[in-house]
Design an enzyme around this catalytic site. Structure first.
Site, PDB file in Angstrom:
ATOM      1  N   ARG A 109     -14.438  12.497   7.463  1.00 15.16           N
ATOM      2  CA  ARG A 109     -12.811  13.115   7.416  1.00 15.16           C
ATOM      3  C   ARG A 109     -12.897  14.654   6.231  1.00 15.16           C
ATOM      4  O   ARG A 109     -12.166  15.409   6.740  1.00 15.16           O
ATOM      5  CB  ARG A 109     -12.282  12.111   7.438  1.00 15.16           C
ATOM      6  CG  ARG A 109     -12.022  11.212   8.571  1.00 15.16           C
ATOM      7  CD  ARG A 109     -11.540  10.279   9.316  1.00 15.16           C
ATOM      8  NE  ARG A 109      -9.783  10.602   8.676  1.00 15.16           N
ATOM      9  CZ  ARG A 109      -9.178   9.962   7.564  1.00 15.16           C
ATOM     10  NH1 ARG A 109      -9.830   8.846   6.604  1.00 15.16           N
ATOM     11  NH2 ARG A 109      -7.911  10.512   7.461  1.00 15.16           N
ATOM     12  N   LYS A 113      -9.346  -2.031   6.224  1.00 18.32           N
ATOM     13  CA  LYS A 113      -8.681  -2.466   4.841  1.00 18.32           C
ATOM     14  C   LYS A 113      -8.198  -3.357   4.197  1.00 18.32           C
ATOM     15  O   LYS A 113      -8.538  -4.328   3.629  1.00 18.32           O
ATOM     16  CB  LYS A 113      -9.211  -0.989   3.625  1.00 18.32           C
ATOM     17  CG  LYS A 113     -10.580   0.392   3.929  1.00 18.32           C
ATOM     18  CD  LYS A 113     -10.673   0.487   2.739  1.00 18.32           C
ATOM     19  CE  LYS A 113      -9.074   1.565   2.279  1.00 18.32           C
ATOM     20  NZ  LYS A 113      -9.741   2.390   3.305  1.00 18.32           N
ATOM     21  N   SER A 137      -7.945   3.445   9.074  1.00 19.21           N
ATOM     22  CA  SER A 137      -8.558   3.569   7.719  1.00 19.21           C
ATOM     23  C   SER A 137      -8.439   2.619   6.836  1.00 19.21           C
ATOM     24  O   SER A 137      -8.535   2.144   6.360  1.00 19.21           O
ATOM     25  CB  SER A 137      -8.831   5.302   7.093  1.00 19.21           C
ATOM     26  OG  SER A 137      -9.586   5.150   5.753  1.00 19.21           O
ATOM     27  N   HIS A 170       0.743  -1.373  -0.536  1.00 16.38           N
ATOM     28  CA  HIS A 170       0.408   0.171  -0.100  1.00 16.38           C
ATOM     29  C   HIS A 170       0.781   1.176  -0.338  1.00 16.38           C
ATOM     30  O   HIS A 170       1.709   1.211   0.854  1.00 16.38           O
ATOM     31  CB  HIS A 170      -0.873   0.183   1.345  1.00 16.38           C
ATOM     32  CG  HIS A 170      -1.695   1.438   1.390  1.00 16.38           C
ATOM     33  ND1 HIS A 170      -3.078   1.336   0.716  1.00 16.38           N
ATOM     34  CD2 HIS A 170      -1.558   2.572   1.364  1.00 16.38           C
ATOM     35  CE1 HIS A 170      -3.747   2.716   1.310  1.00 16.38           C
ATOM     36  NE2 HIS A 170      -2.572   2.769   1.465  1.00 16.38           N
ATOM     37  N   ASP A 221     -15.354   2.597   8.034  1.00 17.03           N
ATOM     38  CA  ASP A 221     -14.818   3.545   6.670  1.00 17.03           C
ATOM     39  C   ASP A 221     -14.921   4.301   5.661  1.00 17.03           C
ATOM     40  O   ASP A 221     -14.481   5.217   6.151  1.00 17.03           O
ATOM     41  CB  ASP A 221     -13.369   2.941   6.652  1.00 17.03           C
ATOM     42  CG  ASP A 221     -11.922   3.364   5.805  1.00 17.03           C
ATOM     43  OD1 ASP A 221     -11.710   4.515   6.760  1.00 17.03           O
ATOM     44  OD2 ASP A 221     -11.949   3.527   4.459  1.00 17.03           O
TER      45      ASP A 221
END
Length: 442
Positions: free
Chosen positions: A186, A205, A201, A100, A179
């Protein structure tokens, strides 16, 4: 405890909810830690619609101002995971490892990285997203390939991982729906920067995805979400701790995003550059970061001595790429979109390129049509910027520095405004800076 509310006739009705959102908000507002049961309830009640957006916004602001301890962040993350489904790849018979990135400009690393790691027999379930604002989205890039589709069922995802080894697709709506709801809140309440909320967040996931291992590319610099290395380091450590606590082997690299990655910024042009890397060429910084992340991923998968450099140079990862694209309906040999209009920016004088501000280049590419201002906006796959030089390169007066591409020439003026003070020419080359600053482990 149960709470009561007054009725019009003077009686009272029992509220079946075990906690009160106002009490949770006050606890965090006053700098305290929210007890586990209350925090889990807060996430669940917000997902169900019992806790109002205004209340969750107040809670998010309290988190931004007062932070959370490690146990609170773990509980918050677990509660967000519990709001939806949790995938499992246990039946694949091979180890799964994901990557990620926190996002940047010209960040196309997933495209060569996923097939490279898969070529070693490791499964790479890369659930990705779309771009918003100045940061590009992996799915937008791949959708510039004719026929390629991002939406896969869980069965299609598992089959492709088994048969091909790598998949890049959209995350299903069933993963951490809490989320998705909190992320949108947010974005409009000025609480995006809260590290506990960012970390939970991302990690909710990724943990719900069911991967065995995870490597995080946490960027810092002008084009990154976290501008300061210290903040990026804090985020990396928080996410690595969350992964470790959940049983997912997790490491992170802190990487520099002061300058765009590679020479291509956009969608179709970033795919072209990625294919160059898979063919054994490509820009040095893209190759360097691809190899660094591949080594991390393969080490977590039990292959610490894998020859990633040789495999990339020999083109073996290209076979995995072609199979991955075909499996999702794409034609790896099809021509990619080309913009109808171009505008070349030239050097006003001789010297060395000393700076290229990543954020400004990202904004310029977005204004050309390569990005979107709202989630529902389309992108122009052919739009973008191709750099001809990078910081440290010498130029002569009149030499091309970059080419802007767009379907509508009216877009050039605003893009050029964004680039007006985004790059400099000096008499001496700038000092070199490392692309990978450090490695963060549990």
């Amino acid at each position: 405890m149960r709470h009561t509310r007054p009725l019009a006739d003077g009686g009272a009705a029992v509220n079946a909810e075990p906690f009160d959102a106002v009490d949770v908000i006050r606890a965090k507002r006053d700098g305290g830690a929210v007890p586990e049961a209350e925090l889990r309830w807060m996430v669940d009640a917000y997902t169900r619609g019992y806790v109002a957006d205004a209340q969750m916004a107040a809670f998010a602001m309290a988190v931004l101002l007062n932070g959370m301890d490690r146990d609170e962040i773990r509980v918050l993350t677990e509660a967000m995971i519990a709001s939806g489904e949790r995938m499992s790849f246990a039946g694949l018979g091979k180890r799964t490892v994901d990557k990620h990135s926190t996002g940047g400009v010209g960040d196309k690393i997933t495209l060569p990285l996923a097939p490279l790691v898969a070529s070693f027999g490791v499964a790479v379930p890369q659930l990705s997203g779309r771009g918003l604002g100045h940061t590009g989205g992996t799915l937008d890039k791949l959708e510039s390939i004719p026929g390629w589709r991002a939406a896969l069922s869980n069965d299609e995802l598992t089959t492709q991982l088994r048969d091909v080894g790598a998949v890049v697709c959209a995350a299903g709506s069933g993963l951490a729906p809490a989320d998705k709801k909190l992320y949108a809140l947010r974005d409009v309440t000025g609480t995006v920067e809260a590290i506990p909320l960012i970390a939970s967040s991302i990690m909710s996931k990724k943990i719900a995805e069911g991967t065995d291992a995870l490597v995080l590319d946490v960027k810092f610099g002008s084009g990154a979400f976290m501008r300061e290395p210290e903040r990026a380091r804090e985020l990396a450590r928080t996410m690595v701790a969350l992964g470790t606590d959940s049983g997912v082997a997790t490491t992170a690299l802190l990487t520099n995003m002061e300058t765009p990655l590679g020479f291509a910024i956009g969608n179709a042009n970033e795919v072209r550059e990625s294919v160059e890397v898979l063919a054994g060429g490509g820009p040095a910084d893209i190759v360097e970061l691809t190899l660094a992340l591949a080594r991390e991923m393969l080490a977590l998968a039990g292959l610490p001595d894998a020859d990633v450099e040789g495999t990339l140079r020999e083109g073996r990862a290209m076979d995995s790429w072609r199979s991955m694209i075909r499996a999702q309906g794409g034609d790896p040999d099809a021509a990619l979109p080309v913009a109808r209009e171009t505008h070349v920016v030239t050097a006003p004088r001789a010297g060395y390129i000393t700076r290229m501000d990543a954020l400004s280049f990202g904004v310029a590419a977005w204004r050309l049509g390569a990005g979107r201002a709202r989630a529902q906006d389309p992108v122009i796959h052919a739009a973008g910027i191709d750099l001809h030089v990078k910081p440290g390169d010498a130029v002569v007066a009149g030499a091309p520095v970059m080419t802007l591409s767009a379907d509508d020439p009216a877009r050039f003026a605003r893009a050029l405004d964004a680039l007006g003070s985004a790059w400099d020419i000096g008499e001496t080359p700038p000092d070199s800076v490392p692309l990978v600053l450090e490695r963060v482990t549990a």
